[in-house]
Write an enzyme that holds these catalytic residues in place. Structure first.
Site, PDB file in Angstrom:
ATOM      1  N   SER A  19       0.850  -1.192   0.000  1.00 23.68           N
ATOM      2  CA  SER A  19       0.000   0.000   0.000  1.00 23.68           C
ATOM      3  C   SER A  19       0.885   1.241   0.000  1.00 23.68           C
ATOM      4  O   SER A  19       1.963   1.243   0.576  1.00 23.68           O
ATOM      5  CB  SER A  19      -0.900   0.021   1.237  1.00 23.68           C
ATOM      6  N   GLU A 280     -14.144  -9.398   2.106  1.00 25.89           N
ATOM      7  CA  GLU A 280     -13.441 -10.668   1.982  1.00 25.89           C
ATOM      8  C   GLU A 280     -14.416 -11.831   2.153  1.00 25.89           C
ATOM      9  O   GLU A 280     -15.471 -11.696   2.773  1.00 25.89           O
ATOM     10  CB  GLU A 280     -12.327 -10.776   3.037  1.00 25.89           C
TER      11      GLU A 280
END
Length: 303
Positions: A19, A280
């Site tokens: 990230s 998820e």
């Protein structure tokens, strides 16, 4: 320890090096320097694989860290929360958002600009206690959704999410909707049982869903409620109506949606469906949800 000697505060930084792209290392150093200036002894853990953030967050609990900084997207934050939840000692949590959607950061008004988020570590710390929820042996911070459309969301490729952001989820959902005939569902909300034919079940903890912070203006991060939306009809025409209701902050009153709140929920369906937990893949139905009120203390901007 000598009389009068102060115990040094301890902080751990968990960072997803993927990230932030080329500035990831720079952001990590800035965050560590910020807390060092506030008198913290620091350590850093970089994630390399799934569940690393959960493991490191539990380490921070076992070592009785005072502060845990999580730098990454919603996936990294969710993993860290799964490491903190229901531990005997839970450090104060700081979120430096570096993801595509950053749902919890949006709900808490944490700056999405990285340097501004890091600056919160240097100012007089203001914190807020937030609710999280548990489903089976997993915890979530934002939302859980059930239905074939929800199953399409966790199949969105990372490249598509990076390019299109929240729009990537809308496109995948639209593809699935063409072939979706819905399902029968029974929801037990605090003992009240509702039976419906639905296309999507969404349970949200905050006002931010899919990066849109006005999805449910009634929801607060500390209101002690899970907000349940049962989408009973989904068609091209109805979706336009729902988009209008969402933009006006009035989705809970849409004619094609049943809305209710609860702190304990059981969801049963007439076909086996896989829950989408904070983006998820999660457990299969039937699914049980339990709210953990005011469970985590998070650094936020001063109101």
């Amino acid at each position: 320890m000598f009389m009068g000697e102060m115990k040094m505060k301890k902080a751990m930084l968990i960072a997803n090096p993927d990230s932030g792209k080329e500035r990831s290392t720079e952001y990590q150093q800035k965050a560590l320097e910020a807390v060092k200036r506030n008198g913290y002894e620091t350590s850093i853990r970089l994630t390399e694989k799934q569940s690393d953030a959960t493991k490191y967050a539990r380490e921070a609990c076992s070592k009785e860290m005072d502060l845990l900084i999580v730098m990454g997207g919603d996936g990294t934050v969710n993993e860290a929360i799964n490491g903190l939840a229901e531990q005997k000692h839970r450090p104060i949590l700081s979120i430096i958002p570096l993801g595509t959607v950053n749902n919890l950061a949006r709900a808490l008004s944490i700056p999405l600009q990285t340097d501004a988020a890091i600056e919160l570590l240097e100012k007089d710390t203001f914190t807020k206690e937030i609710d999280i929820a548990k489903t089976h042996e997993r915890y979530f911070m934002s939302s859980i959704s059930i239905g074939p459309i929800a199953e399409a969301f966790y199949g969105v490729p990372s490249e598509q999410k990076s390019k299109l952001g929240a729009l990537a989820y809308v496109l995948e959902g639209a593809k699935k909707l063409r072939d979706d005939e819905g399902f029968n569902v029974e929801i037990d909300a605090n003992g009240k049982v509702i039976k419906k034919h639905a296309f999507l079940i969404l349970v949200a903890l905050t006002n931010s869903v899919g990066g849109y912070i006005h999805f449910n203006p009634k929801a607060e991060v500390d209101d002690g409620k899970m907000h349940i939306f049962i989408f009973e009809e989904l068609s091209a025409f109805n979706i336009f109506s729902m988009v209008g209701s969402t933009l006006s902050g009035n989705l809970q009153n849409d004619d094609h949606i049943t809305y209710l709140t609860a702190n304990r929920i059981t969801i049963r369906t007439d076909q086996i469906l896989t829950a989408n937990v904070d983006g998820e893949e999660g457990p299969h139905t039937p699914v049980k949800l339990k709210l953990l009120p005011s469970h985590l203390e998070v650094i936020v901007p001063k109101p």
